[in-house]
Design an enzyme around this catalytic site. Structure first.
Site, PDB file in Angstrom:
ATOM      1  N   GLY A   9       0.643  -1.199   0.056  1.00  0.00           N
ATOM      2  CA  GLY A   9       0.064  -0.115  -0.061  1.00  0.00           C
ATOM      3  C   GLY A   9       0.842   1.419  -0.165  1.00  0.00           C
ATOM      4  O   GLY A   9       0.355   2.280   0.420  1.00  0.00           O
ATOM      5  N   ASN A 104      -4.018   2.568 -13.383  1.00  0.00           N
ATOM      6  CA  ASN A 104      -3.139   1.505 -12.649  1.00  0.00           C
ATOM      7  C   ASN A 104      -1.762   2.259 -12.862  1.00  0.00           C
ATOM      8  O   ASN A 104      -1.388   3.069 -13.726  1.00  0.00           O
ATOM      9  CB  ASN A 104      -3.376   0.125 -13.734  1.00  0.00           C
ATOM     10  CG  ASN A 104      -2.361  -0.842 -13.161  1.00  0.00           C
ATOM     11  OD1 ASN A 104      -2.169  -1.122 -11.676  1.00  0.00           O
ATOM     12  ND2 ASN A 104      -1.507  -1.414 -13.937  1.00  0.00           N
ATOM     13  N   HIS A 106       1.741   0.534 -12.997  1.00  0.00           N
ATOM     14  CA  HIS A 106       2.646  -0.641 -13.503  1.00  0.00           C
ATOM     15  C   HIS A 106       4.030  -0.683 -13.501  1.00  0.00           C
ATOM     16  O   HIS A 106       4.481   0.334 -13.972  1.00  0.00           O
ATOM     17  CB  HIS A 106       2.149  -1.112 -14.797  1.00  0.00           C
ATOM     18  CG  HIS A 106       2.540  -2.423 -15.240  1.00  0.00           C
ATOM     19  ND1 HIS A 106       2.484  -3.725 -14.835  1.00  0.00           N
ATOM     20  CD2 HIS A 106       3.529  -2.375 -16.099  1.00  0.00           C
ATOM     21  CE1 HIS A 106       3.248  -4.588 -15.448  1.00  0.00           C
ATOM     22  NE2 HIS A 106       4.076  -3.964 -16.229  1.00  0.00           N
ATOM     23  N   ASP A 142      -2.501  -4.305 -19.154  1.00  0.00           N
ATOM     24  CA  ASP A 142      -1.473  -3.447 -18.951  1.00  0.00           C
ATOM     25  C   ASP A 142      -1.251  -2.956 -20.689  1.00  0.00           C
ATOM     26  O   ASP A 142      -0.185  -2.531 -21.158  1.00  0.00           O
ATOM     27  CB  ASP A 142      -0.168  -4.237 -18.585  1.00  0.00           C
ATOM     28  CG  ASP A 142      -0.133  -4.392 -17.240  1.00  0.00           C
ATOM     29  OD1 ASP A 142      -0.864  -3.808 -16.669  1.00  0.00           O
ATOM     30  OD2 ASP A 142       0.541  -5.551 -16.776  1.00  0.00           O
TER      31      ASP A 142
HETATM   32  N1  NHR Z   1      -7.274  -5.956 -15.382  1.00  0.00           N
HETATM   33  C1  NHR Z   1      -7.504  -5.645 -16.664  1.00  0.00           C
HETATM   34  N2  NHR Z   1      -8.583  -5.989 -17.406  1.00  0.00           N
HETATM   35  N3  NHR Z   1      -6.381  -4.883 -17.390  1.00  0.00           N
HETATM   36  C2  NHR Z   1      -5.504  -4.267 -16.892  1.00  0.00           C
HETATM   37  O1  NHR Z   1      -4.728  -3.477 -17.604  1.00  0.00           O
HETATM   38  C3  NHR Z   1      -5.263  -4.641 -15.411  1.00  0.00           C
HETATM   39  C4  NHR Z   1      -6.038  -5.642 -14.981  1.00  0.00           C
HETATM   40  C5  NHR Z   1      -5.802  -5.874 -13.455  1.00  0.00           C
HETATM   41  C6  NHR Z   1      -4.865  -5.487 -12.732  1.00  0.00           C
HETATM   42  C7  NHR Z   1      -2.656  -4.459 -12.693  1.00  0.00           C
HETATM   43  C8  NHR Z   1      -1.582  -5.457 -13.454  1.00  0.00           C
HETATM   44  C9  NHR Z   1      -0.175  -4.458 -13.290  1.00  0.00           C
HETATM   45  O2  NHR Z   1       0.146  -3.459 -13.173  1.00  0.00           O
HETATM   46  C10 NHR Z   1      -3.904  -4.634 -13.412  1.00  0.00           C
HETATM   47  C11 NHR Z   1      -3.931  -4.202 -14.636  1.00  0.00           C
HETATM   48  C12 NHR Z   1      -2.019  -8.759 -12.124  1.00  0.00           C
HETATM   49  C13 NHR Z   1      -1.801  -9.518 -13.094  1.00  0.00           C
HETATM   50  C14 NHR Z   1      -1.970 -11.035 -12.879  1.00  0.00           C
HETATM   51  O3  NHR Z   1      -1.543 -11.818 -13.810  1.00  0.00           O
HETATM   52  C15 NHR Z   1      -1.319  -8.866 -14.500  1.00  0.00           C
HETATM   53  C16 NHR Z   1      -1.237  -7.453 -14.293  1.00  0.00           C
HETATM   54  C17 NHR Z   1      -1.611  -6.662 -13.251  1.00  0.00           C
HETATM   55  C18 NHR Z   1      -1.894  -7.239 -12.003  1.00  0.00           C
HETATM   56  N4  NHR Z   1      -2.393 -11.403 -11.653  1.00  0.00           N
HETATM   57  C19 NHR Z   1      -2.731 -12.981 -11.595  1.00  0.00           C
HETATM   58  C20 NHR Z   1      -3.967 -13.484 -11.773  1.00  0.00           C
HETATM   59  O4  NHR Z   1      -4.217 -14.496 -12.096  1.00  0.00           O
HETATM   60  C21 NHR Z   1      -2.614 -13.361 -10.092  1.00  0.00           C
HETATM   61  C22 NHR Z   1      -1.226 -13.126  -9.258  1.00  0.00           C
HETATM   62  C23 NHR Z   1      -1.370 -13.017  -7.901  1.00  0.00           C
HETATM   63  O5  NHR Z   1      -2.391 -13.151  -7.183  1.00  0.00           O
HETATM   64  O6  NHR Z   1      -0.187 -12.766  -7.241  1.00  0.00           O
HETATM   65  O7  NHR Z   1      -4.997 -12.626 -11.754  1.00  0.00           O
HETATM   66  O8  NHR Z   1       0.796  -5.269 -13.556  1.00  0.00           O
HETATM   67  C1  GAR Z   2       3.995  -1.544  -7.200  1.00  0.00           C
HETATM   68  O1  GAR Z   2       5.332  -1.609  -7.515  1.00  0.00           O
HETATM   69  C2  GAR Z   2       3.059  -1.728  -8.160  1.00  0.00           C
HETATM   70  O2  GAR Z   2       3.489  -1.364  -9.562  1.00  0.00           O
HETATM   71  C3  GAR Z   2       3.019  -3.265  -8.476  1.00  0.00           C
HETATM   72  O3  GAR Z   2       2.872  -3.920  -7.033  1.00  0.00           O
HETATM   73  C4  GAR Z   2       3.730  -2.813  -6.360  1.00  0.00           C
HETATM   74  C5  GAR Z   2       2.594  -2.620  -5.321  1.00  0.00           C
HETATM   75  O4  GAR Z   2       3.300  -1.751  -4.241  1.00  0.00           O
HETATM   76  N1  GAR Z   2       1.802  -3.538  -9.012  1.00  0.00           N
HETATM   77  C6  GAR Z   2       1.929  -4.883  -9.855  1.00  0.00           C
HETATM   78  O5  GAR Z   2       2.948  -5.361  -9.708  1.00  0.00           O
HETATM   79  C7  GAR Z   2       0.612  -5.188 -10.243  1.00  0.00           C
HETATM   80  N2  GAR Z   2       0.704  -6.315 -11.019  1.00  0.00           N
HETATM   81  P1  GAR Z   2       2.547  -1.012  -3.168  1.00  0.00           P
HETATM   82  O6  GAR Z   2       1.479  -1.718  -2.534  1.00  0.00           O
HETATM   83  O7  GAR Z   2       3.655  -0.361  -2.148  1.00  0.00           O
HETATM   84  O8  GAR Z   2       1.573   0.115  -3.583  1.00  0.00           O
END
Ligand code: NHR
Ligand code: GAR
Length: 203
Positions: A9, A104, A106, A142
């Site tokens: 967070g 978001n 990333h 993303d």
């Molecule tokens: N959803 C959509 N439809 N589009 C995006 O651009 C999104 C999204 C949800 C989350 C954040 C993203 C990042 O910043 C985000 C963007 C999680 C995963 C993932 O594969 C990928 C990208 C992002 C966040 N998550 C796994 C899943 O099966 C679980 C991983 C875990 O629980 O640790 O959902 O990178």
């Molecule tokens: C951040 O680096 C964010 O960009 C990343 O997780 C960290 C969260 O940090 N997000 C992802 O990797 C989404 N797939 P925070 O909880 O300290 O903000």
């Protein structure tokens, strides 16, 4: 706004601080986490921000999870929904419901390294520059319109952790102003391109 988290967070903290210090005409109505043990929940509670946990493991499907998540979010009728380290991919229906108000941060220079483990993959790829991207969320993960980016050097002796820390610092710098611009209606989106209009005169 409603902020979704899964972990530490620190981006939530950066937004909460900017919101308070700069007196945004906005507030964080709620923090939602898919994990009960997300440390960011404690920060929210300590700052009297309502928190809710919705465990994805209890849901029957992604569709069911996202429908319940949307129900919880919509109770607050937020102007923006902020993904701040939220780790669950969201369904296309969910994303479309919040089109234009879902943002978001990333941890890579998109379109390089979408998805997970970005710092490890950047190190493996041998890139010399890495960074962070703030983008509007589209159904394809993303791949939404880019609002802002920040670049950091990759150093010869970097580890995943040292690189992550350098990137995170930049996330904290660029994410709050991007969220503010979204809240203030200063993002002009044309296809994949976003123009960020300047902030008005501040007090
Ligand atoms: N959803 C959509 N439809 N589009 C995006 O651009 C999104 C999204 C949800 C989350 C954040 C993203 C990042 O910043 C985000 C963007 C999680 C995963 C993932 O594969 C990928 C990208 C992002 C966040 N998550 C796994 C899943 O099966 C679980 C991983 C875990 O629980 O640790 O959902 O990178
Ligand atoms: C951040 O680096 C964010 O960009 C990343 O997780 C960290 C969260 O940090 N997000 C992802 O990797 C989404 N797939 P925070 O909880 O300290 O903000």
């Amino acid at each position: 706004m409603v902020v979704l988290i899964s972990g530490a967070g620190s981006n939530l903290r950066a937004i909460a601080r900017a919101c308070a210090e700069q007196r945004w005409p906005a507030r964080i109505a709620a923090v939602l986490s898919n994990r009960a043990d997300a440390p960011g929940l404690r920060f929210a509670a300590e700052h009297s921000i309502p928190t809710e946990v919705l465990d994805h493991r209890a849901a029957g499907s992604r569709e069911a999870y996202d429908a319940e998540l949307a129900r919880r979010i919509d109770r607050h009728a937020p102007a923006a929904v902020v993904l701040a380290g939220f780790m669950r991919v969201l369904t296309a229906d969910f994303v479309r419901h919040y089109e234009g108000r879902l943002i978001n941060v990333h941890p890579s220079l998109l379109p390089a390294f979408p998805g997970l483990h970005t710092h490890r993959r950047a190190l493996e790829a041998g890139v010399k520059w890495h960074g962070a991207t703030v983008h509007l969320v589209s159904p394809e993960v993303d791949a939404g319109p880019i609002v802002d980016q920040a670049v950091v050097p990759v150093l010869d002796d970097d580890t995943e952790q040292s690189l992550a820390e350098r990137v995170l610092e930049q996330e904290h710098r660029i994410f709050p102003p991007a969220v503010r611009a979204l809240l203030e209606g200063r993002l002009q989106v044309r296809g994949r391109c976003v123009r960020v209009l300047p902030a008005g005169p501040s007090a």
